[in-house]
Design a protein around this motif. Structure first.
Motif, mmCIF file in Angstrom:
data_model
loop_
_atom_site.group_PDB
_atom_site.id
_atom_site.type_symbol
_atom_site.label_atom_id
_atom_site.label_comp_id
_atom_site.label_asym_id
_atom_site.label_seq_id
_atom_site.Cartn_x
_atom_site.Cartn_y
_atom_site.Cartn_z
ATOM 1 N N VAL A 107 26.359 55.834 51.868
ATOM 2 C CA VAL A 107 26.751 55.158 53.092
ATOM 3 C C VAL A 107 25.734 54.249 53.404
ATOM 4 O O VAL A 107 24.689 54.535 53.778
ATOM 5 C CB VAL A 107 27.325 56.310 54.124
ATOM 6 C CG1 VAL A 107 27.742 55.486 55.412
ATOM 7 C CG2 VAL A 107 28.085 57.259 53.401
ATOM 8 N N GLN A 108 26.099 52.862 53.584
ATOM 9 C CA GLN A 108 25.275 51.802 53.652
ATOM 10 C C GLN A 108 25.102 51.458 55.142
ATOM 11 O O GLN A 108 25.793 52.004 55.886
ATOM 12 C CB GLN A 108 25.617 50.565 52.712
ATOM 13 C CG GLN A 108 25.530 50.384 51.257
ATOM 14 C CD GLN A 108 24.081 50.125 51.130
ATOM 15 O OE1 GLN A 108 23.198 50.259 52.114
ATOM 16 N NE2 GLN A 108 23.408 49.991 49.904
ATOM 17 N N ILE A 109 24.097 50.747 55.100
ATOM 18 C CA ILE A 109 23.873 49.932 56.514
ATOM 19 C C ILE A 109 23.714 48.590 56.324
ATOM 20 O O ILE A 109 23.863 48.163 55.433
ATOM 21 C CB ILE A 109 22.529 50.641 57.143
ATOM 22 C CG1 ILE A 109 21.331 50.627 56.237
ATOM 23 C CG2 ILE A 109 22.917 52.222 57.570
ATOM 24 C CD1 ILE A 109 19.927 51.016 56.768
ATOM 25 N N GLY A 110 23.420 47.834 57.591
ATOM 26 C CA GLY A 110 23.361 46.351 57.515
ATOM 27 C C GLY A 110 24.616 45.827 57.752
ATOM 28 O O GLY A 110 25.733 46.447 58.141
ATOM 29 N N MET A 111 24.389 44.566 58.111
ATOM 30 C CA MET A 111 25.362 43.544 58.818
ATOM 31 C C MET A 111 26.657 43.717 57.779
ATOM 32 O O MET A 111 27.756 43.780 58.582
ATOM 33 C CB MET A 111 24.942 42.005 58.671
ATOM 34 C CG MET A 111 23.888 41.977 59.637
ATOM 35 S SD MET A 111 24.281 42.049 61.532
ATOM 36 C CE MET A 111 25.518 40.685 61.580
ATOM 37 N N ALA A 112 26.644 43.269 56.825
ATOM 38 C CA ALA A 112 28.018 43.420 56.168
ATOM 39 C C ALA A 112 28.770 44.587 55.408
ATOM 40 O O ALA A 112 29.745 44.732 55.122
ATOM 41 C CB ALA A 112 28.029 42.422 54.847
ATOM 42 N N ARG A 113 27.702 45.720 55.316
ATOM 43 C CA ARG A 113 28.040 46.902 54.762
ATOM 44 C C ARG A 113 27.923 48.090 55.579
ATOM 45 O O ARG A 113 27.914 49.366 54.994
ATOM 46 C CB ARG A 113 27.345 47.091 53.481
ATOM 47 C CG ARG A 113 27.517 46.016 52.434
ATOM 48 C CD ARG A 113 27.285 46.248 50.890
ATOM 49 N NE ARG A 113 25.673 46.535 50.620
ATOM 50 C CZ ARG A 113 25.110 46.993 49.864
ATOM 51 N NH1 ARG A 113 25.777 47.777 48.604
ATOM 52 N NH2 ARG A 113 23.727 46.961 49.634
ATOM 53 N N SER A 114 27.942 47.964 56.992
ATOM 54 C CA SER A 114 27.433 49.183 57.707
ATOM 55 C C SER A 114 28.645 50.180 57.567
ATOM 56 O O SER A 114 29.908 49.868 57.752
ATOM 57 C CB SER A 114 27.391 48.515 59.090
ATOM 58 O OG SER A 114 27.111 49.736 60.099
ATOM 59 N N ARG A 115 28.215 51.274 57.333
ATOM 60 C CA ARG A 115 29.165 52.433 57.648
ATOM 61 C C ARG A 115 30.210 52.466 56.308
ATOM 62 O O ARG A 115 31.153 53.439 56.201
ATOM 63 C CB ARG A 115 29.816 52.790 58.828
ATOM 64 C CG ARG A 115 28.713 52.720 59.766
ATOM 65 C CD ARG A 115 29.678 53.019 61.190
ATOM 66 N NE ARG A 115 30.411 54.309 61.260
ATOM 67 C CZ ARG A 115 31.578 54.276 61.728
ATOM 68 N NH1 ARG A 115 32.353 52.929 62.317
ATOM 69 N NH2 ARG A 115 32.397 55.229 61.901
#
Length: 336
Positions: free
Chosen positions: A224-232
């Motif tokens: 489960v990613q984080i960051g602007m484009a891939r959050s959640r």
């Protein structure tokens, strides 16, 4: 640290909890998309991402963090961190490119770095020798015996060992000690080539949706990613080349079922989460794959945290579930 097993059934998408990887997000004013559907465009998270230039360096750092946190696994995790640090150095060595036919392969729906077709052509043999040189001055007993055995292994036996590791086959006792370093060399070879792909391949679909779009290997786990484009957003991460591809958050990565999912995690004696890892179990296909949630810990790594959470595998072993993860640094023995 004492650990306990905690089970959590999948929750409904209604009133979803953003801190719970078992829940789905529903579309709303904030622009969230339903995790049971492909994200919309424009501004959607990428369907496939190629491995980062820092993947081995960040993984080694994570392993060292985990070694400090888990006293009973300190020696093992530090040793694995040493191997991954050597991977970071060796992956930067120049090797011939094998991605010339990548576009043609992708046009026909074939992974451009297919392990079935390219495993004999990859630079894993040279990368294995380079890893052995990098590690030679740091290996001590009891690892020295298998290290020397691997260095002296005839070419034909090295090829057979590489084939067995790629196939995820159980290995005989005399091979088990050598296999993680062979797996490390295979990872280096495929990760280097994946980085050089001109564009990411399409996301896999249908029967091969659980296999890496770059090389065709199974995933080591969910992320489960984080960051602007891939959050959640949930991705599967390849155990061989570290590429990532989008996967619906509320479906079994293996069979696509969304009804018979269960989630198991580890807690300590105080009821605190031990690691940002849960096992997603599916009673429909009788398998499980680990989730790693970067919302819980930003440095979490599917492969490193898989090695550190072997207690979770042991605790669900009596449920007759097949482990679907492909982790070339974690080599199993022959079945009892």
């Amino acid at each position: 640290m004492a650990c306990g097993l905690v089970n959590k059934r999948r929750r409904s998408a209604v009133n979803a909890n953003p801190d719970d990887p078992t829940s789905e997000a529903t579309p709303g004013a904030n622009g969230d998309h339903a995790f049971g559907q492909a994200p919309p465009s424009p501004g959607a998270p990428p369907m496939v991402t190629l491995p980062s230039r820092k993947v081995f360096a960040e993984r080694a750092q994570r392993l060292r963090q985990l070694a400090e946190r888990l006293p009973t696994m300190t020696a093992y995790l530090r040793f694995m961190a040493m191997i991954v640090e050597a991977q970071h150095r060796v992956v930067q060595l120049p090797r011939p490119s094998l991605v010339g036919g990548a576009q043609l392969a992708m046009t026909h729906g074939i992974p451009p770095l297919s392990l079935d077709g390219l495993w004999r052509d990859m630079s894993w043999a040279e990368d294995l020798d380079a890893l052995l040189v990098e590690l030679d001055g740091h290996v001590v007993a009891p690892q020295r015996a298998w290290f020397d055995a691997l260095r002296d292994l005839p070419v034909a036996e090295r090829v057979e060992l590489a084939r067995a590791v790629l196939a995820g086959q159980p290995l005989a006792l005399e091979q088990r000690g050598m296999a993680p370093l062979m797996g490390a060399a295979l990872q280096v070879a495929w990760t280097r080539q994946a980085r050089s792909l001109p564009v990411p391949p399409p996301r896999p679909a249908g029967a091969v949706s659980a296999l890496c779009p770059c090389c065709g290997a199974p995933a080591v786990g969910s992320l489960v990613q984080i960051g602007m484009a891939r959050s959640r957003v949930r991705y599967l991460q390849c155990g061989l080349c570290a590429s990532e591809w989008y996967a619906e958050r509320a479906r079994c990565a293996q069979c696509g079922d969304s009804k018979d999912l269960d989630y198991c995690g580890l807690e300590d004696e105080q009821g605190e989460r031990v690691l940002p890892v849960q096992a997603e179990t599916c009673d429909h296909c009788h398998s499980y794959l680990k989730w790693v949630n970067r919302e819980w810990e930003a440095a979490a790594d599917p492969l490193a945290d898989d090695l550190a959470s072997l207690a979770l595998d042991m605790m669900i072993a009596d449920r007759d579930l097949a482990r679907r993860a492909f982790n070339p640094l974690l080599v199993l023995g022959e079945p009892a």
